[in-house]
Motif scaffolding. Structure first.
Motif, PDB file in Angstrom:
ATOM      1  N   GLN A 195       0.811  -1.379  -0.109  1.00  0.00           N
ATOM      2  CA  GLN A 195      -0.011   0.028  -0.011  1.00  0.00           C
ATOM      3  C   GLN A 195       0.943   1.248   0.213  1.00  0.00           C
ATOM      4  N   LEU A 199       0.129   3.813  -3.137  1.00  0.00           N
ATOM      5  CA  LEU A 199      -0.608   5.206  -2.720  1.00  0.00           C
ATOM      6  C   LEU A 199       0.538   6.232  -3.041  1.00  0.00           C
ATOM      7  N   CYS A 200       1.927   5.914  -2.554  1.00  0.00           N
ATOM      8  CA  CYS A 200       2.867   7.156  -2.824  1.00  0.00           C
ATOM      9  C   CYS A 200       3.433   6.868  -3.930  1.00  0.00           C
ATOM     10  N   GLY A 253       2.344  12.416   4.989  1.00  0.00           N
ATOM     11  CA  GLY A 253       1.430  13.116   4.435  1.00  0.00           C
ATOM     12  C   GLY A 253       0.994  14.231   5.231  1.00  0.00           C
ATOM     13  N   GLN A 257      -2.539  12.240   6.812  1.00  0.00           N
ATOM     14  CA  GLN A 257      -3.543  11.754   6.045  1.00  0.00           C
ATOM     15  C   GLN A 257      -3.056  10.507   5.170  1.00  0.00           C
ATOM     16  N   MET A 258      -1.879  10.375   4.243  1.00  0.00           N
ATOM     17  CA  MET A 258      -1.359   9.476   3.736  1.00  0.00           C
ATOM     18  C   MET A 258      -1.012   8.286   4.529  1.00  0.00           C
ATOM     19  N   LYS A 260      -2.667   7.289   7.357  1.00  0.00           N
ATOM     20  CA  LYS A 260      -3.830   6.860   7.433  1.00  0.00           C
ATOM     21  C   LYS A 260      -4.360   6.042   6.340  1.00  0.00           C
ATOM     22  N   LYS A 261      -3.945   6.260   4.973  1.00  0.00           N
ATOM     23  CA  LYS A 261      -4.553   5.811   3.749  1.00  0.00           C
ATOM     24  C   LYS A 261      -3.961   4.430   3.826  1.00  0.00           C
ATOM     25  N   ILE A 262      -2.715   4.482   3.867  1.00  0.00           N
ATOM     26  CA  ILE A 262      -1.727   3.332   3.831  1.00  0.00           C
ATOM     27  C   ILE A 262      -2.528   2.018   4.918  1.00  0.00           C
ATOM     28  N   THR A 264      -5.231   1.837   6.506  1.00  0.00           N
ATOM     29  CA  THR A 264      -6.703   1.615   6.235  1.00  0.00           C
ATOM     30  C   THR A 264      -6.816   0.479   5.100  1.00  0.00           C
ATOM     31  N   ALA A 265      -6.004   0.619   4.222  1.00  0.00           N
ATOM     32  CA  ALA A 265      -5.967  -0.148   3.093  1.00  0.00           C
ATOM     33  C   ALA A 265      -5.216  -1.518   3.715  1.00  0.00           C
TER      34      ALA A 265
END
Length: 306
Positions: A195, A199-200, A253, A257-258, A260-262, A264-265
């Motif tokens: 992830q 994402l990055c 992030g 936020q970044m 958190k996205k990593i 969560t996925a």
């Protein structure tokens, strides 16, 4: 009954990990558009009525530039030495025949039976495929040349029909219900790294690493006295390692936020694997130039076996 080891070999990004996941029917190898996503040799086991084949997903073969890529090249070459059959994979959308010849020199020196898979056929028009297959077939004495799509499953039965007779006769090497050699902890690390890369994207180099610091499954399994349908809880604490402070800022992030996205996925992938709820805590740490130091590789869990 036939039973043997098959090494998935090729340049970076030809679809080896996607193929392994397709063959096994489970996600055991992470997939990314980034080159050199696979670092260790990952074992996927497929048991059929007539055969059991253990596939090694290996790092893409190319000239190493640091300790990490040297480790990855050793890993791939070791698989060539130890396998029974080589499955050599070429990307139909980007054959790169000059580089293909370089990798094939390694395959030729192993002196093992080899199959050629032309992968990603779902992404190209059919007419150009035949000339490509003929051109590739001239490069080596292959036991078969098969067009496939690891993404859609096209050509898989032709692949099996050609592969199984190349495997040695013998009983199954693993229990029929086993499909991988990685532990849940190792898979959890890989899900997080996948992830971060996804994402990055290009902003984070391939040298990003992940280590699980704490894996608590004491509350994973629900007793029969508890509410029907309830799920247990697994608590995981992990660290994402990068080599520079600027990379750390990208992964975290703006306002976290970044990261958190990593998280969560990755957590959703872990919950599917573990059949339990997951609490995932992530930290980002800087380990300067770990990918070019033998001790750095060891700290990240990459240990060479010469």
């Amino acid at each position: 009954m036939r039973s043997g080891f098959a090494a998935l070999i090729g340049q970076p990004n030809v679809g080896k990990s996607t193929l392994l996941n397709r063959l096994v029917g489970e996600k055991i190898s992470i997939v990314s558009r980034r080159a050199q996503t696979t670092r260790n040799r990952i074992l996927g086991i497929v048991t059929r009525n007539e055969a059991q084949v253990a596939f090694w997903d290996t790092p893409g073969i190319y000239e190493p530039s640091d300790e990490l890529t040297r480790y990855m090249l050793k890993t791939a070459l070791r698989s060539l030495e130890e396998c029974d059959v080589v499955v050599f994979i070429v990307d139909a959308t980007n054959p790169s025949l000059a580089k293909t010849k370089q990798v094939l020199a390694r395959v030729r020196s192993a002196e093992k039976p080899a199959l050629l898979l032309i992968n990603k056929t779902d992404l190209v028009a059919k007419p150009p495929l035949l000339p490509l297959m003929e051109e590739c077939a001239q490069l080596h004495t292959f036991a078969g040349v098969i067009p496939v799509s690891a993404r859609t499953g096209e050509g898989m039965e032709d692949f099996w029909d050609t592969l199984i007779p190349l495997c040695p006769e013998g009983e199954a090497m693993f229990p029929a219900d086993r499909f991988a050699d990685q532990t849940e902890l190792q898979l959890a690390e890989e899900f997080i790294r996948e992830q971060a890369l996804r994402l990055c994207r290009q902003e984070i180099p391939y040298s990003t690493a992940v280590r699980i610091e704490h894996f608590d499954e004491s509350n994973r399994f629900i007793s029969n006295t508890q509410k029907e349908g309830a799920q247990g809880l697994v608590r995981i604490e992990a660290s994402i390692y990068v080599e520079r402070e600027g990379q750390k800022a990208i992964i975290i992030g703006k306002q976290g936020q970044m990261l958190k996205k990593i998280g969560t996925a990755a957590r959703l992938a872990m919950e599917r694997m573990l059949s339990a709820r997951v609490y995932l805590g992530l930290k980002v740490k800087v380990e300067p130039r770990w990918s070019d130091k033998a001790e750095g590789l060891k700290r990240m869990g990459y240990v060479s076996r010469d």
